[in-house]
Scaffold this motif. Structure first.
Motif, PDB file in Angstrom:
ATOM      1  N   TYR A   8       3.206  -5.191   5.938  1.00 13.98           N
ATOM      2  CA  TYR A   8       3.105  -4.081   4.993  1.00 13.98           C
ATOM      3  C   TYR A   8       2.780  -2.841   5.793  1.00 13.98           C
ATOM      4  N   GLN A   9       3.586  -1.831   5.569  1.00 15.17           N
ATOM      5  CA  GLN A   9       3.398  -0.643   6.385  1.00 15.17           C
ATOM      6  C   GLN A   9       3.130   0.569   5.497  1.00 15.17           C
ATOM      7  N   CYS A  10       2.162   1.380   5.927  1.00 16.79           N
ATOM      8  CA  CYS A  10       1.812   2.585   5.177  1.00 16.79           C
ATOM      9  C   CYS A  10       2.901   3.624   5.409  1.00 16.79           C
ATOM     10  N   GLN A  11       3.486   4.146   4.341  1.00 16.81           N
ATOM     11  CA  GLN A  11       4.573   5.110   4.466  1.00 16.81           C
ATOM     12  C   GLN A  11       4.050   6.502   4.815  1.00 16.81           C
ATOM     13  N   SER A  12       2.723   6.586   4.837  1.00 19.95           N
ATOM     14  CA  SER A  12       2.146   7.887   5.103  1.00 19.95           C
ATOM     15  C   SER A  12       1.695   8.022   6.555  1.00 19.95           C
ATOM     16  N   CYS A  13       0.986   6.971   7.072  1.00 17.83           N
ATOM     17  CA  CYS A  13       0.503   7.102   8.444  1.00 17.83           C
ATOM     18  C   CYS A  13       1.137   6.090   9.390  1.00 17.83           C
ATOM     19  N   GLY A  14       1.841   5.108   8.854  1.00 18.99           N
ATOM     20  CA  GLY A  14       2.534   4.168   9.723  1.00 18.99           C
ATOM     21  C   GLY A  14       1.720   2.932  10.093  1.00 18.99           C
ATOM     22  N   ALA A  15       0.467   2.826   9.616  1.00 15.90           N
ATOM     23  CA  ALA A  15      -0.369   1.675   9.962  1.00 15.90           C
ATOM     24  C   ALA A  15       0.230   0.392   9.373  1.00 15.90           C
ATOM     25  N   LYS A  16       0.065  -0.734  10.105  1.00 17.21           N
ATOM     26  CA  LYS A  16       0.632  -1.997   9.631  1.00 17.21           C
ATOM     27  C   LYS A  16      -0.465  -2.958   9.207  1.00 17.21           C
ATOM     28  N   PHE A  17      -0.193  -3.741   8.178  1.00 14.01           N
ATOM     29  CA  PHE A  17      -1.152  -4.720   7.689  1.00 14.01           C
ATOM     30  C   PHE A  17      -0.438  -6.019   7.379  1.00 14.01           C
ATOM     31  N   ASN A  18      -1.235  -7.108   7.389  1.00 16.85           N
ATOM     32  CA  ASN A  18      -0.632  -8.410   7.089  1.00 16.85           C
ATOM     33  C   ASN A  18      -0.533  -8.658   5.599  1.00 16.85           C
ATOM     34  N   ARG A  19      -1.384  -7.984   4.827  1.00 17.94           N
ATOM     35  CA  ARG A  19      -1.314  -8.203   3.372  1.00 17.94           C
ATOM     36  C   ARG A  19      -1.292  -6.864   2.662  1.00 17.94           C
ATOM     37  N   TRP A  20      -0.887  -6.909   1.409  1.00 19.44           N
ATOM     38  CA  TRP A  20      -0.770  -5.688   0.639  1.00 19.44           C
ATOM     39  C   TRP A  20      -2.142  -5.215   0.172  1.00 19.44           C
ATOM     40  N   MET A  21      -2.334  -3.931   0.137  1.00 20.23           N
ATOM     41  CA  MET A  21      -3.560  -3.364  -0.431  1.00 20.23           C
ATOM     42  C   MET A  21      -3.168  -2.150  -1.254  1.00 20.23           C
ATOM     43  N   GLY A  22      -3.988  -1.804  -2.202  1.00 15.47           N
ATOM     44  CA  GLY A  22      -3.686  -0.637  -3.041  1.00 15.47           C
ATOM     45  C   GLY A  22      -3.887   0.651  -2.286  1.00 15.47           C
ATOM     46  N   ARG A  23      -4.789   0.578  -1.295  1.00 15.74           N
ATOM     47  CA  ARG A  23      -5.117   1.784  -0.563  1.00 15.74           C
ATOM     48  C   ARG A  23      -5.052   1.506   0.927  1.00 15.74           C
ATOM     49  N   CYS A  24      -4.439   2.392   1.682  1.00 14.88           N
ATOM     50  CA  CYS A  24      -4.342   2.199   3.119  1.00 14.88           C
ATOM     51  C   CYS A  24      -5.714   2.410   3.736  1.00 14.88           C
ATOM     52  N   SER A  25      -6.204   1.397   4.458  1.00 14.74           N
ATOM     53  CA  SER A  25      -7.552   1.526   5.002  1.00 14.74           C
ATOM     54  C   SER A  25      -7.550   2.405   6.242  1.00 14.74           C
ATOM     55  N   SER A  26      -6.372   2.809   6.693  1.00 18.93           N
ATOM     56  CA  SER A  26      -6.321   3.648   7.878  1.00 18.93           C
ATOM     57  C   SER A  26      -6.356   5.135   7.528  1.00 18.93           C
ATOM     58  N   CYS A  27      -5.527   5.544   6.560  1.00 18.29           N
ATOM     59  CA  CYS A  27      -5.516   6.968   6.222  1.00 18.29           C
ATOM     60  C   CYS A  27      -6.120   7.248   4.854  1.00 18.29           C
ATOM     61  N   GLY A  28      -6.390   6.188   4.078  1.00 18.91           N
ATOM     62  CA  GLY A  28      -7.051   6.393   2.802  1.00 18.91           C
ATOM     63  C   GLY A  28      -6.121   6.761   1.650  1.00 18.91           C
ATOM     64  N   ASP A  29      -4.815   6.837   1.898  1.00 18.57           N
ATOM     65  CA  ASP A  29      -3.891   7.180   0.811  1.00 18.57           C
ATOM     66  C   ASP A  29      -3.668   5.987  -0.111  1.00 18.57           C
ATOM     67  N   TRP A  30      -3.418   6.283  -1.374  1.00 24.69           N
ATOM     68  CA  TRP A  30      -3.193   5.222  -2.354  1.00 24.69           C
ATOM     69  C   TRP A  30      -1.721   4.906  -2.482  1.00 24.69           C
ATOM     70  N   ASN A  31      -1.434   3.629  -2.780  1.00 25.74           N
ATOM     71  CA  ASN A  31      -0.067   3.203  -3.106  1.00 25.74           C
ATOM     72  C   ASN A  31       0.972   3.555  -2.069  1.00 25.74           C
ATOM     73  N   THR A  32       0.602   3.474  -0.807  1.00 25.40           N
ATOM     74  CA  THR A  32       1.578   3.857   0.210  1.00 25.40           C
ATOM     75  C   THR A  32       2.093   2.651   0.985  1.00 25.40           C
ATOM     76  N   LEU A  33       1.520   1.449   0.738  1.00 21.63           N
ATOM     77  CA  LEU A  33       1.972   0.277   1.512  1.00 21.63           C
ATOM     78  C   LEU A  33       3.221  -0.321   0.891  1.00 21.63           C
ATOM     79  N   THR A  34       4.257  -0.527   1.717  1.00 25.60           N
ATOM     80  CA  THR A  34       5.419  -1.249   1.211  1.00 25.60           C
ATOM     81  C   THR A  34       5.729  -2.386   2.171  1.00 25.60           C
ATOM     82  N   GLU A  35       6.356  -3.415   1.626  1.00 28.04           N
ATOM     83  CA  GLU A  35       6.693  -4.573   2.436  1.00 28.04           C
ATOM     84  C   GLU A  35       7.891  -4.230   3.313  1.00 28.04           C
ATOM     85  N   GLU A  36       7.785  -4.527   4.594  1.00 27.12           N
ATOM     86  CA  GLU A  36       8.919  -4.269   5.472  1.00 27.12           C
ATOM     87  C   GLU A  36       9.204  -5.542   6.257  1.00 27.12           C
TER      88      GLU A  36
END
Ligand code: TYD
Ligand code: MG
Length: 450
Positions: A8-36
């Motif tokens: 799951y990658q944040c479309q705002s800052c580019g941070a990658k995660f293994n699972r989906w979250m409502g909020r990117c823990s790297s940049c703090g933006d909401w609803n920016t993670l999409t599955e890639e």
């Protein structure tokens, strides 16, 4: 079958995660993670094989070089912001809001170059591009249009033709069919740019990438490219104003203090070489609430007009609003005026506008903002032939700013006799137009009112 990984990658800052979250823990933006879904980098297939070559270590002083050869465009403003023309093999990112004029700028530049230029567009059809091109002044040109959006097909064609300059409009429409995420997603953008960069560096092709950026600078697809490319240019301005500023945000081949100024007309973008003259209202039409700032945009001295309207607030909380100037800085300056000059602004609506749709963050504009506010407050117009350049401190003191000589020259050139500035105690030459504090200056300008 190559192994397919998901993340799951944040479309705002580019941070990658293994699972989906409502909020990117790297940049703090909401609803920016999409599955890639992304394939192993080692198995990227055709495109990778296409551009892979071996490199060997080499002694620095055996590298041939010296003065870099540059492609000079017919556009002086563009040459300036690029640091003196286009460097072959370089990668330039041109960012800006949709509709600001990125395609127009690059298409008209391409048409004026005496060499083959590939204009790769995923945004418009060949017919639309031709219609746009017909509006621009006609030139002999060797522009090749290519409306391809699949990376591998594009790379193959480029490898064959090897044009010296390629324009990709835009990087958000390009995709690699072997990567499963949608065009415009962070992984597509990053991958496509990386593959193009490899080809460009190996073959000495200069590459312009267009990237759309939203108003907040967020949705930063192209932002993640900033560290990869050699030069980042930003095209800005209010869409409904004719002026456009082209700023250099990063440049490996020149200064970042450069600025290009254009005017959008019916036949394309035209460089403005005397911006101050365009931006100022004629002296006899200037009213109270207006002050001229001698600012420095990049390396260019420029006179800009600051207008402030102070009026009694009709309802509850007074409004404070600035266009082209930082709102927080305006609030700070208003607080300084209240505290140091003792004038009552807390019940007033205050609106600030930088004319011509310009944005400025030069601290030297502080003084003009203060003077324009006072001018509106006392309803007294400022003497013409007078302009201002000083930073205002929290104590109400005027602080010297950089390159006063350049600002002074520009103001003289435009017929201003006085540049009001801060007293410089190091080089005090007893100048009559230098002041120590806001209150000293206010006394002089508004003496009988205040
Ligand atoms: P465009 O280059 O398409 O913007 P971008 O690529 O950044 O999205 O510019 C579009 C605007 O410019 C559009 O509103 C029409 C205007 N325009 C002119 O005013 N004069 C011209 O000669 C051209 C080509 C466009
Ligand atoms: Mg466009």
């Amino acid at each position: 079958m190559s192994k397919i990984k998901t993340h799951y990658q944040c479309q705002s800052c580019g941070a990658k995660f293994n699972r989906w979250m409502g909020r990117c823990s790297s940049c703090g933006d909401w609803n920016t993670l999409t599955e890639e879904k992304i394939q192993d980098a080692g198995k990227l297939g055709e495109a990778a094989k296409l551009t892979l070559t071996q490199s060997a270590p080499i002694q620095l002083n055996e590298v041939s070089g010296g003065e870099e050869y540059r492609i000079l465009t017919a556009d002086e403003e563009l040459n300036r912001v690029l640091g003196g023309g286009i460097v072959p093999g370089s990668l330039v990112l041109l960012g800006g809001e949709p509709g600001i004029g990125k395609s127009t700028l690059l298409l008209q530049t391409a048409r004026q170059l005496p060499m083959p230029v590939w204009y790769v567009s995923g945004e418009e059809s060949a017919r639309q591009i031709k219609m746009r091109a017909d509006r621009l002044p006609s030139q002999d040109n060797q522009v090749v249009l290519f409306t391809e959006t699949e990376l591998n097909r594009l790379l193959r064609q480029l490898k064959e033709a090897l044009p010296p300059l390629v324009i990709i409009d835009s990087i958000q429409t390009l995709y690699d069919a072997e990567i499963e995420s949608a065009p415009g997603s962070v992984s597509q953008i990053r991958h496509c740019a990386a593959m193009l960069m490899r080809l460009a560096k190996e073959e000495g092709i200069a590459l312009f990438l267009v990237g759309h950026i939203t108003k907040e600078g967020a949705l930063a697809g192209p932002k993640i490219l900033e560290h990869m490319v050699d030069t980042v240019l930003q095209f800005e301005g209010e869409r409904h104003h004719a002026y456009r500023l082209l700023r250099t945000l990063k440049n490996r081949f020149g200064s970042t203090a450069e600025l290009g100024i254009y005017q959008m007309q019916t036949d394309g973008l035209h460089g403005v070489n005397n911006p101050s003259a365009f931006l100022l209202t004629p002296a006899h039409r200037r009213q109270s609430g207006t002050a001229i700032a001698a600012s420095l945009e990049g390396n260019r001295p420029m006179l800009i007009e600051i207008q402030v309207l102070v009026s009694r607030a009709a309802y509850g909380t007074p409004q404070r609003s600035a266009t082209g100037f930082d709102n927080r800085r305006l609030n700070m300056l208003l607080a300084v005026l209240e505290k140091r000059l003792g004038i009552q602004l807390s019940t007033m609506d205050i609106f600030l506008n930088v004319t011509g749709g310009l944005k400025t963050d030069d601290p030297a504009v502080d003084l003009a903002v203060c003077v324009a506010t006072l001018s509106s407050f006392y309803d007294k117009a400022m003497p013409d032939k007078t302009c201002f350049a000083a930073e205002v401190g929290l104590g109400g003191e005027l602080r010297p700013v950089s390159r006063v000589d350049m600002r002074e020259q520009e103001s003289k050139r435009l017929g201003f006799n006085y540049l009001i500035k801060a007293r410089d105690f190091v080089e005090d030459n007893g100048s009559k137009s230098a002041f120590e504090t806001l209150s000293e200056l206010t006394e002089r300008l508004f003496g009988s009112n205040s």
